[in-house]
Design a protein around this motif. Structure first.
Motif, PDB file in Angstrom:
ATOM      1  N   ALA A 190       0.837  -1.211   0.000  1.00  0.00           N
ATOM      2  CA  ALA A 190       0.000   0.000   0.000  1.00  0.00           C
ATOM      3  C   ALA A 190       0.871   1.260   0.000  1.00  0.00           C
ATOM      4  CB  ALA A 190      -0.926  -0.010   1.211  1.00  0.00           C
ATOM      5  N   ARG A 191       1.979   1.212   0.750  1.00  0.00           N
ATOM      6  CA  ARG A 191       2.872   2.371   0.803  1.00  0.00           C
ATOM      7  C   ARG A 191       3.547   2.607  -0.546  1.00  0.00           C
ATOM      8  NH1 ARG A 191       4.849   1.144   5.342  1.00  0.00           N
ATOM      9  NH2 ARG A 191       6.697   0.001   4.649  1.00  0.00           N
ATOM     10  N   ALA A 192       3.988   1.539  -1.188  1.00  0.00           N
ATOM     11  CA  ALA A 192       4.614   1.674  -2.503  1.00  0.00           C
ATOM     12  C   ALA A 192       3.605   2.188  -3.531  1.00  0.00           C
ATOM     13  CB  ALA A 192       5.183   0.323  -2.946  1.00  0.00           C
ATOM     14  N   ARG A 193       2.382   1.684  -3.468  1.00  0.00           N
ATOM     15  CA  ARG A 193       1.332   2.162  -4.376  1.00  0.00           C
ATOM     16  C   ARG A 193       1.118   3.658  -4.208  1.00  0.00           C
ATOM     17  NH1 ARG A 193      -2.944  -2.560  -2.896  1.00  0.00           N
ATOM     18  NH2 ARG A 193      -2.601  -3.970  -4.663  1.00  0.00           N
ATOM     19  N   ARG A 194       1.006   4.101  -2.955  1.00  0.00           N
ATOM     20  CA  ARG A 194       0.728   5.522  -2.703  1.00  0.00           C
ATOM     21  C   ARG A 194       1.809   6.396  -3.314  1.00  0.00           C
ATOM     22  NH1 ARG A 194      -0.714   3.810   2.531  1.00  0.00           N
ATOM     23  NH2 ARG A 194       1.304   4.485   3.340  1.00  0.00           N
ATOM     24  N   GLU A 195       3.072   6.036  -3.102  1.00  0.00           N
ATOM     25  CA  GLU A 195       4.168   6.876  -3.586  1.00  0.00           C
ATOM     26  C   GLU A 195       4.211   6.905  -5.110  1.00  0.00           C
ATOM     27  OE1 GLU A 195       7.997   6.541  -1.900  1.00  0.00           O
ATOM     28  OE2 GLU A 195       7.281   6.160   0.138  1.00  0.00           O
ATOM     29  N   LEU A 196       4.102   5.743  -5.712  1.00  0.00           N
ATOM     30  CA  LEU A 196       4.195   5.673  -7.165  1.00  0.00           C
ATOM     31  C   LEU A 196       2.985   6.287  -7.838  1.00  0.00           C
ATOM     32  CD1 LEU A 196       5.952   4.633  -9.477  1.00  0.00           C
ATOM     33  CD2 LEU A 196       4.772   2.454  -9.312  1.00  0.00           C
ATOM     34  N   HIS A 197       1.818   5.972  -7.304  1.00  0.00           N
ATOM     35  CA  HIS A 197       0.603   6.429  -7.949  1.00  0.00           C
ATOM     36  C   HIS A 197       0.370   7.928  -7.764  1.00  0.00           C
ATOM     37  CE1 HIS A 197      -0.961   2.003  -7.642  1.00  0.00           C
ATOM     38  NE2 HIS A 197       0.152   2.132  -8.310  1.00  0.00           N
ATOM     39  N   SER A 198       0.840   8.469  -6.639  1.00  0.00           N
ATOM     40  CA  SER A 198       0.749   9.910  -6.446  1.00  0.00           C
ATOM     41  C   SER A 198       1.561  10.637  -7.505  1.00  0.00           C
ATOM     42  CB  SER A 198       1.249  10.279  -5.044  1.00  0.00           C
ATOM     43  OG  SER A 198       1.280  11.681  -4.879  1.00  0.00           O
ATOM     44  N   PHE A 199       2.749  10.135  -7.781  1.00  0.00           N
ATOM     45  CA  PHE A 199       3.588  10.740  -8.812  1.00  0.00           C
ATOM     46  C   PHE A 199       2.941  10.616 -10.181  1.00  0.00           C
ATOM     47  CE2 PHE A 199       6.756  10.186 -12.160  1.00  0.00           C
ATOM     48  CZ  PHE A 199       7.479  11.355 -12.043  1.00  0.00           C
ATOM     49  N   MET A 200       2.470   9.422 -10.519  1.00  0.00           N
ATOM     50  CA  MET A 200       1.920   9.210 -11.854  1.00  0.00           C
ATOM     51  C   MET A 200       0.642  10.007 -12.070  1.00  0.00           C
ATOM     52  SD  MET A 200       2.695   5.115 -12.350  1.00  0.00           S
ATOM     53  CE  MET A 200       2.377   5.081 -14.118  1.00  0.00           C
ATOM     54  N   ASN A 201      -0.174  10.125 -11.062  1.00  0.00           N
ATOM     55  CA  ASN A 201      -1.416  10.888 -11.208  1.00  0.00           C
ATOM     56  C   ASN A 201      -1.122  12.368 -11.419  1.00  0.00           C
ATOM     57  OD1 ASN A 201      -4.321  11.028 -11.190  1.00  0.00           O
ATOM     58  ND2 ASN A 201      -4.152  12.048  -9.208  1.00  0.00           N
ATOM     59  N   ASP A 202      -0.017  12.849 -10.841  1.00  0.00           N
ATOM     60  CA  ASP A 202       0.343  14.265 -10.979  1.00  0.00           C
ATOM     61  C   ASP A 202       1.113  14.569 -12.256  1.00  0.00           C
ATOM     62  OD1 ASP A 202      -0.849  14.857  -8.577  1.00  0.00           O
ATOM     63  OD2 ASP A 202       1.020  14.845  -7.422  1.00  0.00           O
ATOM     64  N   ARG A 203       1.805  13.533 -12.822  1.00  0.00           N
ATOM     65  CA  ARG A 203       2.739  13.808 -13.908  1.00  0.00           C
ATOM     66  C   ARG A 203       2.479  13.053 -15.205  1.00  0.00           C
ATOM     67  NH1 ARG A 203       6.132  18.184 -12.540  1.00  0.00           N
ATOM     68  NH2 ARG A 203       6.220  18.222 -10.250  1.00  0.00           N
ATOM     69  N   CYS A 204       2.011  11.833 -15.094  1.00  0.00           N
ATOM     70  CA  CYS A 204       2.034  10.913 -16.234  1.00  0.00           C
ATOM     71  C   CYS A 204       0.744  10.973 -17.042  1.00  0.00           C
ATOM     72  CB  CYS A 204       2.286   9.489 -15.734  1.00  0.00           C
ATOM     73  SG  CYS A 204       2.377   8.270 -17.064  1.00  0.00           S
ATOM     74  N   GLY A 205       0.862  11.263 -18.333  1.00  0.00           N
ATOM     75  CA  GLY A 205      -0.303  11.303 -19.203  1.00  0.00           C
ATOM     76  C   GLY A 205      -0.895   9.942 -19.486  1.00  0.00           C
ATOM     77  N   LEU A 206      -0.145   8.865 -19.209  1.00  0.00           N
ATOM     78  CA  LEU A 206      -0.692   7.523 -19.402  1.00  0.00           C
ATOM     79  C   LEU A 206      -1.787   7.209 -18.397  1.00  0.00           C
ATOM     80  CD1 LEU A 206       2.664   5.577 -19.907  1.00  0.00           C
ATOM     81  CD2 LEU A 206       0.990   6.140 -21.683  1.00  0.00           C
ATOM     82  N   VAL A 207      -1.705   7.859 -17.229  1.00  0.00           N
ATOM     83  CA  VAL A 207      -2.652   7.606 -16.148  1.00  0.00           C
ATOM     84  C   VAL A 207      -3.706   8.702 -16.059  1.00  0.00           C
ATOM     85  CG1 VAL A 207      -2.864   7.472 -13.627  1.00  0.00           C
ATOM     86  CG2 VAL A 207      -1.065   6.190 -14.800  1.00  0.00           C
ATOM     87  N   ASN A 208      -3.273   9.918 -16.166  1.00  0.00           N
ATOM     88  CA  ASN A 208      -4.171  11.067 -16.051  1.00  0.00           C
ATOM     89  C   ASN A 208      -4.108  11.871 -17.350  1.00  0.00           C
ATOM     90  OD1 ASN A 208      -5.567  13.398 -15.452  1.00  0.00           O
ATOM     91  ND2 ASN A 208      -4.676  13.649 -13.422  1.00  0.00           N
ATOM     92  N   PRO A 209      -5.156  11.817 -18.176  1.00  0.00           N
ATOM     93  CA  PRO A 209      -5.131  12.490 -19.481  1.00  0.00           C
ATOM     94  C   PRO A 209      -4.943  14.000 -19.399  1.00  0.00           C
ATOM     95  CG  PRO A 209      -6.954  10.928 -19.349  1.00  0.00           C
ATOM     96  CD  PRO A 209      -6.399  11.060 -17.959  1.00  0.00           C
ATOM     97  N   THR A 210      -5.163  14.604 -18.239  1.00  0.00           N
ATOM     98  CA  THR A 210      -4.988  16.049 -18.125  1.00  0.00           C
ATOM     99  C   THR A 210      -3.527  16.446 -17.948  1.00  0.00           C
ATOM    100  OG1 THR A 210      -5.286  16.098 -15.712  1.00  0.00           O
ATOM    101  CG2 THR A 210      -7.272  16.235 -17.079  1.00  0.00           C
ATOM    102  N   ASN A 211      -2.658  15.469 -17.667  1.00  0.00           N
ATOM    103  CA  ASN A 211      -1.235  15.776 -17.510  1.00  0.00           C
ATOM    104  C   ASN A 211      -0.598  16.052 -18.871  1.00  0.00           C
ATOM    105  OD1 ASN A 211      -1.103  15.491 -14.692  1.00  0.00           O
ATOM    106  ND2 ASN A 211      -0.868  13.276 -14.853  1.00  0.00           N
ATOM    107  N   PRO A 212       0.308  17.028 -18.937  1.00  0.00           N
ATOM    108  CA  PRO A 212       0.896  17.391 -20.229  1.00  0.00           C
ATOM    109  C   PRO A 212       1.973  16.423 -20.714  1.00  0.00           C
ATOM    110  CG  PRO A 212       1.810  18.772 -18.498  1.00  0.00           C
ATOM    111  CD  PRO A 212       0.730  17.942 -17.854  1.00  0.00           C
ATOM    112  N   CYS A 213       2.547  15.596 -19.833  1.00  0.00           N
ATOM    113  CA  CYS A 213       3.661  14.733 -20.228  1.00  0.00           C
ATOM    114  C   CYS A 213       3.160  13.624 -21.149  1.00  0.00           C
ATOM    115  CB  CYS A 213       4.337  14.124 -19.000  1.00  0.00           C
ATOM    116  SG  CYS A 213       5.908  13.319 -19.391  1.00  0.00           S
TER     117      CYS A 213
END
Length: 296
Positions: A190-213
Motif C-alpha cells: 500500500a505504501r509503494a502504491r501511494r508513492e508511485l501512484h501519487s507521482f503518476m497521477n500528478d505527472r504521467c499522461g498515461l494515467v491522467n489524461p490532463t497531464n501534459p507529459c
C-alpha cells in the motif's frame, strides 16, 4: 521459453514437477537440472530487470541467482515448496546485490519530476533519420520512463510492488517469500502504491489524461539526452507477450487509480532472456562446481 504457468501463483501447479526434477537432479541427472533452470530463468530475469533496469545487469543477476541455487540444491530438503526455497534466494539476491549501472544510489520522485520537466517537448524525428519504426521509439521512451519510475522506490518497496502489483502475487505468497507477515506485506504494498501512484497521477499522461507529459513528445528529448538509443533499444520489441497476458490478468474496467497505474506496468513486456542453460552446463562440467557441491 515457457511462460504459460506462473510459479508465483498462490497454488503453484509447477511444484510437484519441480520436486520430481530436484530428486532426479540430486541423483546426478543433469537434464533434470537444466529443466529446472529452463522453467524458472525467465521469471527470475523479469523480476531482476525491473529491480535493476538494465537488461545486461538483470541477466548477470539471473545467472548469479541460478548458480547460487544450483550450488545449494543438495541442501533443499522439501520442508517448503521448491518455489518458496528458490524465490527466497531470488529475493535476498536482488535486495542485496550491488547497484546496477543505471540504478542510482538514491533517487526521489521529486528529482525524477525535475528531470522530466527539463526534457523538452519536441516533435518526433524524421522517420528516415532513424533505423527503427517511430512506434518502437515511442514505446522505448514509454518503457524506459516508466521503468525509471520504479527506481524512485527503495529496493524493498520496489520488490514488493513488482511482486504484489505487477505480477499480482497474493499476500500469502508475498509474505512467504519475504518472510514477513501477510499484514506487513499488504502495508508495504500500500505504501509503494501511494508513492508511485501519487507521482503518476500528478505527472504521467498515461494515467491522467490532463497531464501534459506525453511519451511521443518526450521521445526526441530522451534521444538527445541518451536515454533512448535508436540503435540499441533496451525494452521495445515487436511481437512480445505482455506481463498482463503472462500472468493472465483479467481485462476489466480500470476504475481506480491503483488499477490504472498497475496496468501501465503490466503492459510492459514479459521479457525473453538469453537461454542460460549452455553457460550453466559449462559451469556444471567444471571442477570448481563439483568442489562446492556433492552432485555426482
Amino acid at each position: 521459453m515457457r511462460t504459460a504457468v506462473s510459479p508465483l501463483a498462490e497454488r503453484p501447479v509447477t511444484d510437484p514437477e519441480d520436486r520430481a526434477l530436484v530428486l532426479r537432479a540430486k541423483s546426478g541427472d543433469r537434464a533434470a537440472l537444466e529443466a529446472l533452470v529452463g522453467r524458472h530463468q525467465a521469471w527470475i530475469y523479469n523480476i531482476a530487470v525491473r529491480m535493476l533496469y538494465h537488461p545486461q545487469d538483470a541477466e548477470d543477476a539471473t545467472q548469479e541467482i541460478l548458480v547460487k541455487a544450483l550450488t545449494a540444491l543438495s541442501s533443499y530438503g522439501g520442508r517448503s515448496s521448491f518455489r518458496t526455497w528458490l524465490y527466497r534466494i531470488v529475493v535476498n539476491h536482488v535486495l542485496n546485490i550491488k547497484r546496477g549501472r543505471l540504478e542510482p544510489s538514491a533517487m526521489s520522485f521529486g528529482c525524477y519530476a525535475h528531470g522530466l520537466e527539463r526534457t523538452p517537448d519536441l516533435d518526433l524525428p524524421d522517420p528516415s533519420s532513424v533505423p527503427v519504426d517511430l512506434r518502437l521509439l515511442v514505446d522505448e521512451a514509454r518503457l524506459s520512463c516508466t521503468s525509471g519510475m520504479l527506481l524512485c522506490l527503495d529496493r524493498e518497496q520496489r520488490l514488493v510492488y513488482i511482486l504484489g502489483e505487477i505480477f499480482e502475487v497474493s499476500d500469502v505468497v508475498g509474505a512467504e517469500l519475504l518472510e514477513i507477515s501477510r499484514e506487513n506485506f499488504r502495508q508495504r504494498l500500500a505504501r509503494a502504491r501511494r508513492e508511485l501512484h501519487s507521482f503518476m497521477n500528478d505527472r504521467c499522461g498515461l494515467v491522467n489524461p490532463t497531464n501534459p507529459c506525453r511519451c511521443a513528445k518526450k521521445t526526441r528529448g530522451f534521444m538527445q539526452a541518451g536515454y533512448v538509443d535508436p540503435k540499441n533499444l533496451l525494452f521495445a520489441r515487436e511481437h512480445v507477450a505482455q506481463v498482463r497476458e503472462t500472468v493472465r490478468t483479467r481485462a476489466e474496467a480500470l476504475a481506480t487509480l491503483d488499477a490504472q497505474c498497475a496496468e501501465v506496468f503490466r503492459q510492459h513486456a514479459f521479457h525473453p532472456t538469453r537461454d542460460l542453460v549452455p553457460a550453466l552446463r559449462q559451469l556444471l562440467a567444471g571442477p570448481d562446481f563439483r568442489q562446492v557441491t556433492d552432485f555426482p
